[in-house]
Design an enzyme around this catalytic site. Structure first.
Site, PDB file in Angstrom:
ATOM      1  N   GLY A  15       0.818  -1.208   0.000  1.00 48.40           N
ATOM      2  CA  GLY A  15       0.000   0.000   0.000  1.00 48.40           C
ATOM      3  C   GLY A  15       0.849   1.253   0.000  1.00 48.40           C
ATOM      4  N   ASP A 144       1.349   1.749   9.348  1.00 47.00           N
ATOM      5  CA  ASP A 144       0.915   1.045  10.564  1.00 47.00           C
ATOM      6  C   ASP A 144       1.951   1.104  11.675  1.00 47.00           C
ATOM      7  OD1 ASP A 144      -1.260   0.397   9.043  1.00 47.00           O
ATOM      8  OD2 ASP A 144      -0.801  -1.740   8.882  1.00 47.00           O
ATOM      9  N   GLU A 312      -7.493   8.217   3.122  1.00 52.62           N
ATOM     10  CA  GLU A 312      -7.174   9.644   3.085  1.00 52.62           C
ATOM     11  C   GLU A 312      -5.755   9.934   3.566  1.00 52.62           C
ATOM     12  OE1 GLU A 312     -11.656   9.458   3.989  1.00 52.62           O
ATOM     13  OE2 GLU A 312      -9.847   8.270   4.334  1.00 52.62           O
TER      14      GLU A 312
END
Length: 443
Positions: A15, A144, A312
Protein backbone atom coordinates in the site's frame (compact mmCIF):
# COMPACT_ATOMS: atom_id res chain seq x y z
CA UNK A 1 37.70 -2.13 -21.73
CA UNK A 2 35.98 0.00 -19.09
CA UNK A 3 33.82 -1.30 -16.33
CA UNK A 4 30.27 -2.21 -17.33
CA UNK A 5 27.83 0.54 -16.39
CA UNK A 6 25.55 -0.48 -13.57
CA UNK A 7 21.80 -0.44 -14.10
CA UNK A 8 19.56 0.17 -11.10
CA UNK A 9 15.81 -0.46 -10.96
CA UNK A 10 13.42 0.96 -8.36
CA UNK A 11 9.97 -0.49 -7.62
CA UNK A 12 7.23 -0.10 -5.01
CA UNK A 13 5.07 -2.80 -3.43
CA UNK A 14 2.18 -2.93 -0.98
CA UNK A 15 0.00 0.00 0.00
CA UNK A 16 1.01 3.64 -0.43
CA UNK A 17 2.73 5.61 2.34
CA UNK A 18 3.73 9.28 2.46
CA UNK A 19 7.40 9.59 1.52
CA UNK A 20 7.65 6.98 -1.26
CA UNK A 21 8.48 9.63 -3.85
CA UNK A 22 11.13 11.07 -1.57
CA UNK A 23 12.86 7.66 -1.43
CA UNK A 24 12.66 7.39 -5.23
CA UNK A 25 14.11 10.87 -5.65
CA UNK A 26 16.98 10.42 -3.21
CA UNK A 27 17.90 7.00 -4.59
CA UNK A 28 17.77 8.20 -8.20
CA UNK A 29 19.88 11.29 -7.59
CA UNK A 30 22.57 9.40 -5.69
CA UNK A 31 22.64 6.55 -8.22
CA UNK A 32 22.96 8.91 -11.18
CA UNK A 33 25.72 10.78 -9.36
CA UNK A 34 27.43 7.41 -8.91
CA UNK A 35 27.46 6.93 -12.68
CA UNK A 36 24.61 4.40 -12.76
CA UNK A 37 21.68 4.22 -15.13
CA UNK A 38 18.31 4.26 -13.30
CA UNK A 39 14.93 2.93 -14.37
CA UNK A 40 11.64 2.81 -12.54
CA UNK A 41 9.56 -0.36 -12.74
CA UNK A 42 5.86 0.42 -12.81
CA UNK A 43 3.25 -1.36 -10.70
CA UNK A 44 5.61 -3.30 -8.45
CA UNK A 45 6.26 -6.90 -9.45
CA UNK A 46 3.01 -7.16 -11.42
CA UNK A 47 4.36 -6.95 -14.98
CA UNK A 48 7.67 -8.63 -14.21
CA UNK A 49 5.73 -11.68 -13.03
CA UNK A 50 4.17 -11.85 -16.50
CA UNK A 51 7.61 -11.73 -18.06
CA UNK A 52 7.01 -8.24 -19.44
CA UNK A 53 9.87 -5.76 -19.81
CA UNK A 54 7.76 -2.95 -21.25
CA UNK A 55 6.48 -1.28 -18.10
CA UNK A 56 9.60 0.65 -17.16
CA UNK A 57 10.69 4.25 -17.46
CA UNK A 58 14.06 5.95 -17.33
CA UNK A 59 14.67 8.18 -14.34
CA UNK A 60 16.95 11.18 -14.38
CA UNK A 61 17.73 13.83 -11.79
CA UNK A 62 15.46 16.21 -13.69
CA UNK A 63 12.60 13.70 -13.49
CA UNK A 64 12.75 13.45 -9.70
CA UNK A 65 14.16 16.77 -8.51
CA UNK A 66 10.92 17.98 -6.88
CA UNK A 67 8.89 14.85 -6.28
CA UNK A 68 10.09 14.50 -2.69
CA UNK A 69 7.35 16.90 -1.53
CA UNK A 70 4.52 14.99 -3.21
CA UNK A 71 2.36 12.12 -2.04
CA UNK A 72 1.67 8.86 -3.81
CA UNK A 73 4.18 7.07 -6.02
CA UNK A 74 5.27 8.11 -9.50
CA UNK A 75 5.98 4.42 -10.11
CA UNK A 76 2.57 3.34 -8.78
CA UNK A 77 2.41 0.28 -6.58
CA UNK A 78 0.76 -3.13 -6.32
CA UNK A 79 0.53 -6.14 -4.03
CA UNK A 80 1.65 -8.57 -6.76
CA UNK A 81 3.51 -11.46 -5.15
CA UNK A 82 6.21 -13.24 -7.19
CA UNK A 83 6.69 -15.84 -4.42
CA UNK A 84 3.14 -17.14 -4.83
CA UNK A 85 3.19 -20.70 -6.16
CA UNK A 86 0.79 -22.13 -8.73
CA UNK A 87 0.64 -25.81 -7.85
CA UNK A 88 -1.48 -26.64 -10.90
CA UNK A 89 0.99 -25.22 -13.42
CA UNK A 90 3.78 -27.05 -15.23
CA UNK A 91 6.19 -24.79 -13.35
CA UNK A 92 4.65 -23.92 -9.96
CA UNK A 93 7.20 -21.10 -9.60
CA UNK A 94 6.50 -19.48 -12.96
CA UNK A 95 5.90 -16.07 -11.36
CA UNK A 96 9.36 -16.06 -9.82
CA UNK A 97 10.96 -17.45 -12.97
CA UNK A 98 9.36 -14.75 -15.10
CA UNK A 99 10.42 -12.03 -12.66
CA UNK A 100 14.05 -13.08 -12.67
CA UNK A 101 14.04 -13.53 -16.45
CA UNK A 102 12.55 -10.08 -17.03
CA UNK A 103 15.07 -8.40 -14.72
CA UNK A 104 17.91 -10.16 -16.52
CA UNK A 105 16.57 -9.08 -19.91
CA UNK A 106 16.34 -5.50 -18.66
CA UNK A 107 20.00 -5.66 -17.65
CA UNK A 108 19.18 -4.91 -14.02
CA UNK A 109 21.93 -5.85 -11.59
CA UNK A 110 20.89 -3.57 -8.71
CA UNK A 111 17.40 -3.21 -7.26
CA UNK A 112 15.82 -0.88 -4.70
CA UNK A 113 12.46 -2.03 -3.41
CA UNK A 114 10.14 0.13 -1.31
CA UNK A 115 7.45 -1.64 0.68
CA UNK A 116 6.42 -3.53 3.77
CA UNK A 117 7.66 -6.88 4.94
CA UNK A 118 5.78 -8.76 2.21
CA UNK A 119 7.71 -6.76 -0.39
CA UNK A 120 10.93 -7.29 1.56
CA UNK A 121 10.35 -11.05 1.52
CA UNK A 122 9.57 -10.98 -2.20
CA UNK A 123 12.71 -8.95 -2.86
CA UNK A 124 14.91 -11.32 -0.85
CA UNK A 125 13.47 -14.34 -2.68
CA UNK A 126 14.00 -12.69 -6.06
CA UNK A 127 17.61 -11.98 -5.11
CA UNK A 128 18.06 -15.60 -4.04
CA UNK A 129 16.46 -16.93 -7.23
CA UNK A 130 18.67 -14.64 -9.30
CA UNK A 131 21.66 -16.69 -8.28
CA UNK A 132 24.04 -13.81 -7.66
CA UNK A 133 23.49 -11.42 -10.57
CA UNK A 134 21.15 -9.16 -8.54
CA UNK A 135 21.79 -7.20 -5.35
CA UNK A 136 18.87 -5.65 -3.47
CA UNK A 137 18.38 -2.82 -0.99
CA UNK A 138 14.94 -2.72 0.60
CA UNK A 139 13.44 0.38 2.22
CA UNK A 140 10.75 -0.72 4.71
CA UNK A 141 7.58 1.36 4.91
CA UNK A 142 4.15 1.16 6.48
CA UNK A 143 1.84 3.74 8.01
CA UNK A 144 0.92 1.04 10.56
CA UNK A 145 4.30 1.48 12.32
CA UNK A 146 4.27 -2.23 13.15
CA UNK A 147 7.78 -3.24 12.03
CA UNK A 148 10.18 -3.56 14.98
CA UNK A 149 12.73 -1.04 13.74
CA UNK A 150 15.70 -0.56 16.08
CA UNK A 151 15.46 2.12 18.73
CA UNK A 152 11.69 2.46 18.40
CA UNK A 153 12.01 4.68 15.35
CA UNK A 154 8.74 4.87 13.39
CA UNK A 155 8.33 3.41 9.94
CA UNK A 156 8.30 6.07 7.27
CA UNK A 157 4.91 7.53 6.47
CA UNK A 158 3.51 6.95 9.96
CA UNK A 159 4.10 10.48 11.24
CA UNK A 160 2.50 12.05 8.16
CA UNK A 161 -0.47 9.67 8.33
CA UNK A 162 -0.92 10.51 11.99
CA UNK A 163 -0.73 14.26 11.34
CA UNK A 164 -3.36 14.08 8.61
CA UNK A 165 -5.52 11.78 10.72
CA UNK A 166 -5.37 14.17 13.66
CA UNK A 167 -6.52 17.05 11.47
CA UNK A 168 -9.46 15.01 10.21
CA UNK A 169 -10.46 13.81 13.69
CA UNK A 170 -10.20 17.35 15.09
CA UNK A 171 -12.74 18.40 12.47
CA UNK A 172 -14.96 15.45 13.34
CA UNK A 173 -14.75 16.29 17.05
CA UNK A 174 -15.99 19.80 16.29
CA UNK A 175 -18.78 18.41 14.11
CA UNK A 176 -19.75 15.92 16.83
CA UNK A 177 -19.99 18.69 19.41
CA UNK A 178 -21.90 20.98 17.07
CA UNK A 179 -24.45 18.42 15.90
CA UNK A 180 -24.64 16.24 19.04
CA UNK A 181 -23.69 13.07 17.24
CA UNK A 182 -21.08 10.32 17.33
CA UNK A 183 -18.46 9.33 14.81
CA UNK A 184 -16.99 5.83 14.74
CA UNK A 185 -13.65 6.17 12.97
CA UNK A 186 -11.64 3.15 11.81
CA UNK A 187 -7.90 3.77 11.44
CA UNK A 188 -5.54 1.47 9.56
CA UNK A 189 -3.47 -0.98 11.57
CA UNK A 190 -3.69 -4.61 10.53
CA UNK A 191 -1.48 -6.00 13.27
CA UNK A 192 -0.98 -3.09 15.68
CA UNK A 193 -2.91 -0.07 16.90
CA UNK A 194 -0.17 2.57 16.74
CA UNK A 195 -1.99 4.76 14.22
CA UNK A 196 -5.29 4.60 16.09
CA UNK A 197 -3.65 5.51 19.42
CA UNK A 198 -1.45 8.16 17.81
CA UNK A 199 -4.41 9.87 16.19
CA UNK A 200 -6.75 9.48 19.14
CA UNK A 201 -4.25 10.73 21.71
CA UNK A 202 -3.10 13.78 19.73
CA UNK A 203 -6.63 14.75 18.65
CA UNK A 204 -8.13 14.20 22.08
CA UNK A 205 -10.67 11.72 20.75
CA UNK A 206 -13.30 10.55 23.20
CA UNK A 207 -12.23 6.92 23.07
CA UNK A 208 -9.71 4.71 21.27
CA UNK A 209 -10.03 0.94 21.14
CA UNK A 210 -7.18 -1.31 19.93
CA UNK A 211 -6.68 -5.05 19.82
CA UNK A 212 -3.67 -4.99 22.15
CA UNK A 213 -5.82 -4.05 25.15
CA UNK A 214 -7.58 -7.43 25.06
CA UNK A 215 -6.11 -10.68 26.47
CA UNK A 216 -3.80 -12.31 23.92
CA UNK A 217 -4.73 -15.87 24.84
CA UNK A 218 -8.27 -15.75 23.48
CA UNK A 219 -10.28 -14.16 20.67
CA UNK A 220 -11.99 -10.81 21.05
CA UNK A 221 -15.75 -11.00 21.33
CA UNK A 222 -17.72 -8.50 19.31
CA UNK A 223 -19.98 -7.94 22.29
CA UNK A 224 -16.98 -6.94 24.40
CA UNK A 225 -15.99 -4.18 21.96
CA UNK A 226 -19.59 -2.96 21.75
CA UNK A 227 -19.82 -2.89 25.56
CA UNK A 228 -16.72 -0.68 25.79
CA UNK A 229 -18.09 1.79 23.26
CA UNK A 230 -21.65 1.74 24.61
CA UNK A 231 -20.63 2.39 28.22
CA UNK A 232 -18.36 5.25 27.14
CA UNK A 233 -21.33 6.77 25.32
CA UNK A 234 -23.61 6.28 28.33
CA UNK A 235 -21.02 7.96 30.53
CA UNK A 236 -21.03 10.92 28.16
CA UNK A 237 -24.83 11.04 28.34
CA UNK A 238 -24.58 11.08 32.14
CA UNK A 239 -22.17 14.03 31.82
CA UNK A 240 -24.68 15.79 29.54
CA UNK A 241 -22.30 15.61 26.61
CA UNK A 242 -24.01 13.06 24.33
CA UNK A 243 -21.48 13.21 21.49
CA UNK A 244 -17.93 12.23 20.63
CA UNK A 245 -15.52 10.38 18.38
CA UNK A 246 -14.44 6.77 18.94
CA UNK A 247 -11.27 5.64 17.14
CA UNK A 248 -11.07 1.93 16.32
CA UNK A 249 -8.02 0.03 15.05
CA UNK A 250 -8.98 -2.03 12.01
CA UNK A 251 -6.98 -4.97 13.37
CA UNK A 252 -9.71 -5.58 15.94
CA UNK A 253 -11.55 -7.50 13.23
CA UNK A 254 -8.70 -9.99 12.79
CA UNK A 255 -8.80 -10.90 16.48
CA UNK A 256 -12.56 -11.49 16.57
CA UNK A 257 -13.91 -14.86 17.66
CA UNK A 258 -14.55 -16.98 14.54
CA UNK A 259 -18.30 -17.16 15.11
CA UNK A 260 -18.50 -13.36 15.48
CA UNK A 261 -16.30 -12.77 12.43
CA UNK A 262 -18.23 -15.11 10.18
CA UNK A 263 -21.53 -13.61 11.26
CA UNK A 264 -20.37 -10.06 10.61
CA UNK A 265 -18.34 -10.72 7.44
CA UNK A 266 -19.47 -13.90 5.69
CA UNK A 267 -17.94 -12.98 2.31
CA UNK A 268 -14.52 -11.53 3.16
CA UNK A 269 -11.73 -11.43 0.55
CA UNK A 270 -7.95 -11.89 0.67
CA UNK A 271 -5.17 -10.13 -1.24
CA UNK A 272 -2.31 -11.70 -3.20
CA UNK A 273 -0.30 -12.27 -0.01
CA UNK A 274 -3.19 -14.08 1.68
CA UNK A 275 -4.16 -11.19 3.98
CA UNK A 276 -7.82 -10.39 4.64
CA UNK A 277 -8.76 -7.13 2.89
CA UNK A 278 -9.49 -5.10 6.01
CA UNK A 279 -10.59 -2.05 4.03
CA UNK A 280 -13.62 -4.01 2.85
CA UNK A 281 -14.73 -5.27 6.27
CA UNK A 282 -16.56 -2.05 7.28
CA UNK A 283 -15.84 -2.58 10.99
CA UNK A 284 -17.14 0.93 11.65
CA UNK A 285 -20.53 0.09 10.14
CA UNK A 286 -20.81 -3.22 12.00
CA UNK A 287 -20.17 -1.47 15.32
CA UNK A 288 -22.50 1.38 14.39
CA UNK A 289 -25.30 -1.12 13.79
CA UNK A 290 -24.63 -2.96 17.06
CA UNK A 291 -24.59 0.20 19.16
CA UNK A 292 -27.70 1.63 17.52
CA UNK A 293 -29.51 -1.60 18.34
CA UNK A 294 -28.55 -1.21 21.99
CA UNK A 295 -29.88 2.35 22.19
CA UNK A 296 -33.03 1.52 20.22
CA UNK A 297 -33.81 -1.34 22.60
CA UNK A 298 -33.99 1.24 25.40
CA UNK A 299 -36.21 3.51 23.32
CA UNK A 300 -33.39 6.00 22.73
CA UNK A 301 -32.21 7.45 19.45
CA UNK A 302 -28.55 8.08 18.72
CA UNK A 303 -26.94 9.46 15.57
CA UNK A 304 -23.74 7.66 14.61
CA UNK A 305 -21.67 8.24 11.48
CA UNK A 306 -19.32 5.44 10.44
CA UNK A 307 -16.07 6.70 8.93
CA UNK A 308 -12.96 4.93 7.64
CA UNK A 309 -10.07 7.36 7.22
CA UNK A 310 -7.37 4.99 6.02
CA UNK A 311 -7.24 5.91 2.37
CA UNK A 312 -7.17 9.64 3.09
CA UNK A 313 -3.84 9.20 4.87
CA UNK A 314 -1.75 6.97 2.60
CA UNK A 315 -1.04 9.38 -0.27
CA UNK A 316 -0.82 12.64 1.65
CA UNK A 317 2.19 14.87 0.94
CA UNK A 318 4.84 13.95 3.53
CA UNK A 319 5.51 16.27 6.44
CA UNK A 320 9.12 17.48 6.91
CA UNK A 321 9.91 14.62 9.32
CA UNK A 322 9.11 12.00 6.69
CA UNK A 323 10.82 13.93 3.88
CA UNK A 324 14.08 14.11 5.81
CA UNK A 325 13.74 10.51 6.99
CA UNK A 326 13.06 9.11 3.52
CA UNK A 327 15.83 11.11 1.89
CA UNK A 328 18.19 9.46 4.35
CA UNK A 329 16.76 6.03 3.51
CA UNK A 330 16.94 6.57 -0.27
CA UNK A 331 20.54 7.70 -0.01
CA UNK A 332 21.28 4.81 2.37
CA UNK A 333 19.96 2.26 -0.12
CA UNK A 334 22.39 3.42 -2.80
CA UNK A 335 25.27 3.78 -0.36
CA UNK A 336 24.71 0.18 0.78
CA UNK A 337 24.67 -1.17 -2.80
CA UNK A 338 27.75 0.90 -3.66
CA UNK A 339 29.56 -0.58 -0.66
CA UNK A 340 28.64 -4.13 -1.71
CA UNK A 341 30.14 -3.52 -5.14
CA UNK A 342 33.26 -1.79 -3.84
CA UNK A 343 34.00 -4.54 -1.33
CA UNK A 344 32.98 -7.40 -3.60
CA UNK A 345 30.60 -8.79 -1.00
CA UNK A 346 28.36 -11.65 -2.09
CA UNK A 347 25.38 -10.99 0.17
CA UNK A 348 22.14 -10.60 -1.84
CA UNK A 349 20.81 -7.59 0.03
CA UNK A 350 19.47 -5.95 3.16
CA UNK A 351 16.88 -3.60 4.61
CA UNK A 352 17.93 -0.01 5.23
CA UNK A 353 17.32 1.49 8.68
CA UNK A 354 18.45 4.48 10.69
CA UNK A 355 19.90 4.02 14.15
CA UNK A 356 21.02 7.00 16.24
CA UNK A 357 21.28 9.12 13.07
CA UNK A 358 23.38 6.50 11.32
CA UNK A 359 22.30 4.48 8.28
CA UNK A 360 22.44 0.78 9.13
CA UNK A 361 21.57 -2.05 6.71
CA UNK A 362 20.00 -5.11 8.31
CA UNK A 363 20.12 -8.54 6.63
CA UNK A 364 16.92 -9.83 5.08
CA UNK A 365 14.95 -11.74 7.68
CA UNK A 366 16.02 -9.45 10.55
CA UNK A 367 12.37 -8.93 11.46
CA UNK A 368 11.47 -12.61 11.20
CA UNK A 369 10.65 -14.69 14.26
CA UNK A 370 12.74 -17.87 13.83
CA UNK A 371 10.18 -19.88 15.79
CA UNK A 372 7.27 -19.04 13.49
CA UNK A 373 8.95 -17.94 10.26
CA UNK A 374 6.65 -14.90 10.25
CA UNK A 375 7.42 -11.22 10.65
CA UNK A 376 7.76 -10.02 14.23
CA UNK A 377 5.19 -7.33 14.95
CA UNK A 378 5.77 -4.20 17.01
CA UNK A 379 2.54 -3.88 18.95
CA UNK A 380 1.38 -1.03 21.15
CA UNK A 381 2.85 -1.57 24.61
CA UNK A 382 -0.25 -1.24 26.77
CA UNK A 383 1.94 -1.36 29.90
CA UNK A 384 3.92 1.71 28.85
CA UNK A 385 3.69 5.15 30.40
CA UNK A 386 2.76 6.61 27.03
CA UNK A 387 -0.28 4.35 26.67
CA UNK A 388 -1.26 5.00 30.28
CA UNK A 389 -1.38 8.71 29.49
CA UNK A 390 -3.57 7.98 26.46
CA UNK A 391 -6.01 6.06 28.68
CA UNK A 392 -6.16 8.87 31.23
CA UNK A 393 -7.63 11.25 28.66
CA UNK A 394 -10.21 8.85 27.23
CA UNK A 395 -13.80 8.55 28.38
CA UNK A 396 -14.28 4.95 29.49
CA UNK A 397 -16.19 3.12 32.15
CA UNK A 398 -13.90 3.03 35.22
CA UNK A 399 -13.99 1.19 38.49
CA UNK A 400 -14.89 4.38 40.36
CA UNK A 401 -17.95 4.76 38.12
CA UNK A 402 -19.33 1.56 39.62
CA UNK A 403 -18.10 2.05 43.19
CA UNK A 404 -19.30 5.62 43.65
CA UNK A 405 -23.10 5.61 44.13
CA UNK A 406 -23.58 9.01 42.47
CA UNK A 407 -21.56 8.07 39.40
CA UNK A 408 -23.20 4.66 39.12
CA UNK A 409 -26.68 6.13 39.54
CA UNK A 410 -26.18 8.67 36.76
CA UNK A 411 -24.73 6.19 34.24
CA UNK A 412 -27.29 3.51 35.09
CA UNK A 413 -30.07 6.08 34.62
CA UNK A 414 -28.70 6.87 31.17
CA UNK A 415 -28.90 3.16 30.42
CA UNK A 416 -32.40 2.98 31.95
CA UNK A 417 -31.22 0.25 34.30
CA UNK A 418 -31.17 -0.20 38.04
CA UNK A 419 -27.70 0.55 39.46
CA UNK A 420 -27.13 -3.01 40.70
CA UNK A 421 -28.23 -4.44 37.32
CA UNK A 422 -25.89 -2.09 35.45
CA UNK A 423 -22.96 -3.05 37.68
CA UNK A 424 -23.71 -6.74 37.24
CA UNK A 425 -24.00 -6.41 33.46
CA UNK A 426 -20.95 -4.24 32.78
CA UNK A 427 -18.75 -4.79 35.84
CA UNK A 428 -16.47 -7.18 33.96
CA UNK A 429 -15.15 -4.25 31.92
CA UNK A 430 -13.36 -2.94 35.00
CA UNK A 431 -12.58 -6.30 36.60
CA UNK A 432 -15.38 -6.23 39.15
CA UNK A 433 -17.27 -9.32 38.07
CA UNK A 434 -17.70 -12.01 35.47
CA UNK A 435 -15.94 -12.60 32.20
CA UNK A 436 -17.03 -11.47 28.73
CA UNK A 437 -16.71 -15.02 27.42
CA UNK A 438 -19.29 -16.13 29.99
CA UNK A 439 -21.86 -13.84 28.42
CA UNK A 440 -24.43 -15.03 25.93
CA UNK A 441 -22.36 -13.94 22.97
CA UNK A 442 -22.66 -11.18 20.40
CA UNK A 443 -25.95 -9.34 19.91
Amino acid sequence: MGETRRRLAILCGGGPAPGINSVIAAATIEAVNSGWEVVGILDGFEHLMEGSTEHVQSLSILDVSRIHVTGGSILYTSRANPTQRDEGAADPDWRMANTVKALRELGIDLLVTIGGDDTAFSASEVARAAGGFLKVAHVPKTIDDDLPLPGGIPTFGFETARAVGVELVNNLMTDAMTTRRWFFVVAMGRSAGHLAVGIGKAAGATLTVIAEEFPKDRPIRLRHVVDIIETAMLKRVAHRRPFGVAILAEGLALRMAPEDFERAWPNFERDEHGHIRLGELNLDEVLEDQVKRRFAARGDKVTIVAKNIGYELRCAPPIPFDIEYTRDLGYGAIDYLRTLLAEGREEPGAMITTQEQQLVPLPFGSFTDPATGRTRIREVNVDSGSYRVALEYMIRLERNDLEDPANLGAIAAAAKMAPHAFRERYGYLVGMCGDPDDEAGPD
